[in-house]
Write a protein that holds these residues in place. Sequence first.
Motif, PDB file in Angstrom:
ATOM      1  N   HIS A  29      52.976 -26.911 -20.622  1.00  0.00           N
ATOM      2  CA  HIS A  29      53.219 -26.610 -19.220  1.00  0.00           C
ATOM      3  C   HIS A  29      54.705 -26.498 -18.911  1.00  0.00           C
ATOM      4  N   GLU A  30      55.003 -25.578 -17.991  1.00  0.00           N
ATOM      5  CA  GLU A  30      56.397 -25.379 -17.582  1.00  0.00           C
ATOM      6  C   GLU A  30      56.873 -26.448 -16.606  1.00  0.00           C
ATOM      7  N   TYR A  31      56.036 -26.763 -15.608  1.00  0.00           N
ATOM      8  CA  TYR A  31      56.441 -27.659 -14.538  1.00  0.00           C
ATOM      9  C   TYR A  31      56.017 -29.089 -14.812  1.00  0.00           C
ATOM     10  N   MET A  32      56.920 -30.006 -14.531  1.00  0.00           N
ATOM     11  CA  MET A  32      56.599 -31.425 -14.631  1.00  0.00           C
ATOM     12  C   MET A  32      57.152 -32.160 -13.427  1.00  0.00           C
ATOM     13  N   TYR A  33      56.468 -33.254 -13.057  1.00  0.00           N
ATOM     14  CA  TYR A  33      56.780 -33.960 -11.813  1.00  0.00           C
ATOM     15  C   TYR A  33      56.714 -35.468 -12.027  1.00  0.00           C
ATOM     16  N   TRP A  34      57.509 -36.176 -11.259  1.00  0.00           N
ATOM     17  CA  TRP A  34      57.396 -37.629 -11.157  1.00  0.00           C
ATOM     18  C   TRP A  34      57.133 -37.992  -9.694  1.00  0.00           C
ATOM     19  N   TYR A  35      56.079 -38.800  -9.496  1.00  0.00           N
ATOM     20  CA  TYR A  35      55.729 -39.297  -8.173  1.00  0.00           C
ATOM     21  C   TYR A  35      55.723 -40.825  -8.193  1.00  0.00           C
ATOM     22  N   GLN A  72      58.084 -30.679 -23.565  1.00  0.00           N
ATOM     23  CA  GLN A  72      56.909 -31.516 -23.460  1.00  0.00           C
ATOM     24  C   GLN A  72      57.183 -32.890 -22.866  1.00  0.00           C
ATOM     25  N   ASN A  73      58.459 -33.243 -22.699  1.00  0.00           N
ATOM     26  CA  ASN A  73      58.793 -34.584 -22.226  1.00  0.00           C
ATOM     27  C   ASN A  73      59.593 -34.553 -20.936  1.00  0.00           C
ATOM     28  N   PHE A  74      59.306 -35.528 -20.059  1.00  0.00           N
ATOM     29  CA  PHE A  74      60.036 -35.661 -18.799  1.00  0.00           C
ATOM     30  C   PHE A  74      60.291 -37.148 -18.600  1.00  0.00           C
ATOM     31  N   LEU A  75      61.556 -37.537 -18.614  1.00  0.00           N
ATOM     32  CA  LEU A  75      61.928 -38.943 -18.549  1.00  0.00           C
ATOM     33  C   LEU A  75      62.410 -39.310 -17.151  1.00  0.00           C
ATOM     34  N   LEU A  76      61.982 -40.471 -16.691  1.00  0.00           N
ATOM     35  CA  LEU A  76      62.424 -40.996 -15.401  1.00  0.00           C
ATOM     36  C   LEU A  76      63.185 -42.285 -15.647  1.00  0.00           C
ATOM     37  N   GLY A  77      64.435 -42.340 -15.178  1.00  0.00           N
ATOM     38  CA  GLY A  77      65.263 -43.515 -15.399  1.00  0.00           C
ATOM     39  C   GLY A  77      65.578 -44.263 -14.125  1.00  0.00           C
ATOM     40  N   LEU A  78      65.581 -45.578 -14.244  1.00  0.00           N
ATOM     41  CA  LEU A  78      66.044 -46.441 -13.165  1.00  0.00           C
ATOM     42  C   LEU A  78      67.278 -47.153 -13.706  1.00  0.00           C
ATOM     43  N   GLU A  79      68.426 -46.862 -13.155  1.00  0.00           N
ATOM     44  CA  GLU A  79      69.673 -47.428 -13.679  1.00  0.00           C
ATOM     45  C   GLU A  79      69.852 -48.885 -13.274  1.00  0.00           C
ATOM     46  N   SER A  80      69.480 -49.217 -12.053  1.00  0.00           N
ATOM     47  CA  SER A  80      69.632 -50.585 -11.549  1.00  0.00           C
ATOM     48  C   SER A  80      68.450 -50.864 -10.624  1.00  0.00           C
ATOM     49  N   ARG A  94      52.016 -28.885 -14.721  1.00  0.00           N
ATOM     50  CA  ARG A  94      51.169 -27.732 -14.455  1.00  0.00           C
ATOM     51  C   ARG A  94      51.778 -26.494 -15.082  1.00  0.00           C
ATOM     52  N   THR A  95      50.950 -25.528 -15.304  1.00  0.00           N
ATOM     53  CA  THR A  95      51.417 -24.280 -15.864  1.00  0.00           C
ATOM     54  C   THR A  95      52.295 -23.543 -14.864  1.00  0.00           C
ATOM     55  N   GLY A  96      53.103 -22.626 -15.321  1.00  0.00           N
ATOM     56  CA  GLY A  96      53.969 -21.880 -14.426  1.00  0.00           C
ATOM     57  C   GLY A  96      53.345 -20.610 -13.896  1.00  0.00           C
ATOM     58  N   THR A  97      52.069 -20.415 -14.173  1.00  0.00           N
ATOM     59  CA  THR A  97      51.402 -19.193 -13.723  1.00  0.00           C
ATOM     60  C   THR A  97      51.324 -19.147 -12.205  1.00  0.00           C
ATOM     61  N   SER A  98      51.688 -18.024 -11.645  1.00  0.00           N
ATOM     62  CA  SER A  98      51.677 -17.879 -10.197  1.00  0.00           C
ATOM     63  C   SER A  98      50.276 -18.071  -9.637  1.00  0.00           C
ATOM     64  N   GLY A  99      50.171 -18.831  -8.547  1.00  0.00           N
ATOM     65  CA  GLY A  99      48.887 -19.049  -7.900  1.00  0.00           C
ATOM     66  C   GLY A  99      48.048 -20.134  -8.535  1.00  0.00           C
TER      67      GLY A  99
ATOM     68  N   ASP B  92      53.508 -23.751  -1.400  1.00  0.00           N
ATOM     69  CA  ASP B  92      53.836 -22.425  -1.918  1.00  0.00           C
ATOM     70  C   ASP B  92      53.676 -22.426  -3.425  1.00  0.00           C
ATOM     71  N   MET B  93      52.782 -21.625  -3.925  1.00  0.00           N
ATOM     72  CA  MET B  93      52.503 -21.627  -5.347  1.00  0.00           C
ATOM     73  C   MET B  93      53.013 -20.392  -6.067  1.00  0.00           C
ATOM     74  N   ARG B  94      53.944 -19.702  -5.452  1.00  0.00           N
ATOM     75  CA  ARG B  94      54.469 -18.548  -6.162  1.00  0.00           C
ATOM     76  C   ARG B  94      55.193 -18.996  -7.418  1.00  0.00           C
ATOM     77  N   ALA B  95      55.220 -18.163  -8.431  1.00  0.00           N
ATOM     78  CA  ALA B  95      55.721 -18.553  -9.748  1.00  0.00           C
ATOM     79  C   ALA B  95      57.152 -19.047  -9.713  1.00  0.00           C
ATOM     80  N   ASN B  96      57.985 -18.506  -8.857  1.00  0.00           N
ATOM     81  CA  ASN B  96      59.398 -18.890  -8.848  1.00  0.00           C
ATOM     82  C   ASN B  96      59.725 -19.879  -7.742  1.00  0.00           C
ATOM     83  N   SER B  97      58.700 -20.482  -7.156  1.00  0.00           N
ATOM     84  CA  SER B  97      58.966 -21.387  -6.042  1.00  0.00           C
ATOM     85  C   SER B  97      59.184 -22.820  -6.480  1.00  0.00           C
ATOM     86  N   GLY B  98      58.920 -23.107  -7.752  1.00  0.00           N
ATOM     87  CA  GLY B  98      59.066 -24.481  -8.213  1.00  0.00           C
ATOM     88  C   GLY B  98      57.853 -25.333  -7.908  1.00  0.00           C
TER      89      GLY B  98
END
Lengths: 114, 115
Positions: A29-35, A72-80, A94-99, B92-98
């Motif tokens: 996957h192209e996109y990665m997130y931390w929540y 493939q990796n996304f690191l989240l750091g807490l410094e203090s 998630r994949t970077g495919t539009s829509g 917004d789910m466009r490919a370049n929107s992040g």
Amino acid sequence: NAGVTQTPKFRVLKTGQSMTLLCAQDMNHEYMYWYRQDPGMGLRLIHYSVGEGTTAKGEVPDGYNVSRLKKQNFLLGLESAAPSQTSVYFCASRTGTSGSNEQFFGPGTRLTVL
Amino acid sequence: LAKTTQPISMDSYEGQEVNITCSHNNIATNDYITWYQQFPSQGPRFIIQGYKTKVTNEVASLFIPADRKSSTLSLPRVSLSDTAVYYCLVGDMRANSGGYQKVTFGTGTKLQVIP
């Protein structure tokens, strides 16, 4: 195919200590997130990445840093670490495919800061 | 930023159809509507996504009126295992929107299925 994995599952820190949470995905996957998710609340976006070598701030980035040196990796750091950072942390990709906006979430890391 | 409003909680008996409505009055042209399910101590799981009219998959249906200012998640014949929190997201789910950098999960709707 493990999907999204997070390391560690649990951690207790003292105020001022540092640590790194690791997120790994094997779905290319192209996109990665931390929540972060606080008790009784929804998820809030900390940082995200739209590709290897790129990161950006989300809704609540203060006190955290991230890196995406490998796709493939996304690191989240807490410094203090601070008690206000006590939360459950979820990584997603998630994949970077539009829509296509299906995010795949990891099992979470439960962090307590004393 | 499209803000969403959902009921805080709902109760339903097993076998009934459950409809959860989400309001998103300031939805933008490029925004999609997505619903997630979350069980305790687990990450959210994607249920369904739509842009307009009706979308159906093997677990749920999503109804979106023409003005797109609201949407309704329909769960047919719920069981005890459907007890969870359900989140409505607009983004917004466009490919370049992040992707989800402009999306929040909110507090969701806690669905309790009763035997």
